[in-house]
Scaffold this motif. Sequence first.
Motif, short mmCIF file in Angstrom:
data_model
loop_
_atom_site.label_atom_id
_atom_site.label_comp_id
_atom_site.label_asym_id
_atom_site.label_seq_id
_atom_site.Cartn_x
_atom_site.Cartn_y
_atom_site.Cartn_z
N TRP A 120 -122.06 -61.64 51.53
CA TRP A 120 -122.81 -60.52 50.98
C TRP A 120 -122.70 -60.66 49.46
N ALA A 121 -123.83 -60.85 48.81
CA ALA A 121 -123.85 -61.10 47.37
C ALA A 121 -124.52 -59.95 46.64
N THR A 122 -123.92 -59.55 45.53
CA THR A 122 -124.51 -58.56 44.64
C THR A 122 -124.65 -59.20 43.28
N CYS A 123 -125.86 -59.15 42.75
CA CYS A 123 -126.13 -59.68 41.42
C CYS A 123 -126.56 -58.54 40.51
N ARG A 124 -125.92 -58.43 39.37
CA ARG A 124 -126.32 -57.49 38.32
C ARG A 124 -126.87 -58.32 37.18
N LEU A 125 -128.03 -57.92 36.64
CA LEU A 125 -128.67 -58.71 35.60
C LEU A 125 -129.30 -57.81 34.55
N TYR A 126 -128.95 -58.06 33.30
CA TYR A 126 -129.52 -57.32 32.17
C TYR A 126 -129.98 -58.33 31.13
N THR A 127 -131.23 -58.21 30.74
CA THR A 127 -131.75 -59.04 29.66
C THR A 127 -132.60 -58.17 28.75
N ASP A 128 -132.32 -58.23 27.46
CA ASP A 128 -133.16 -57.59 26.45
C ASP A 128 -133.64 -58.71 25.54
N PRO A 129 -134.90 -59.15 25.73
CA PRO A 129 -135.39 -60.27 24.94
C PRO A 129 -135.62 -59.93 23.48
N GLY A 130 -135.57 -58.64 23.15
CA GLY A 130 -135.83 -58.23 21.78
C GLY A 130 -137.31 -58.31 21.46
N GLY A 131 -137.64 -58.04 20.22
CA GLY A 131 -139.03 -58.09 19.81
C GLY A 131 -139.79 -56.85 20.24
N ALA A 132 -141.09 -56.99 20.29
CA ALA A 132 -141.97 -55.84 20.56
C ALA A 132 -142.34 -55.70 22.03
#
Length: 165
Positions: A120-132
Amino acid sequence: MVPFARGAPKEGIGHGVIEAPPERVYRALADYRHWEEFMPFLEASDARPQPDGSVLSAQLLELPAPLGRRHYEIRARHRIEGGPRGKAWTVEWTYVPGSGNVAGHHGSWTLLPHGPGRTWATCRLYTDPGGAVPHWAVNRGTSETLPWIFHGLRQHVRRSRYDTP
């Protein structure tokens, strides 16, 4: 998708079953040098073990327009722990500030046994590429990418390099 910080994109959380034992999935996830083989849009990644036990990894993303090429470095750590539900395998990473052209990036995998030979896998992912780029677009991209990541990992863990050492 869950709120991360006021005025920031959301963090995506995905769950799923991987038809492989947690030890094998963990070996694949702790192999940062080969993440480009299963992570969508990741064109290159390396792995440089550090004296503190962490691993630095330079990563290059080729994202759809208008985002384009993004590069950055992460500091990753992995560990195995025992707990009330049994053994848990964890891989975590965070963006090294100032190392690239993104505003922020972090994530983790938590792996738990889910019957014989299953995880059982849980993935948390956050990406803020920046810019507009509007946050709604980043949120949509994250939510659409999580299933692709799981699909890629399910294929990746089958590689012979992750057979029991």
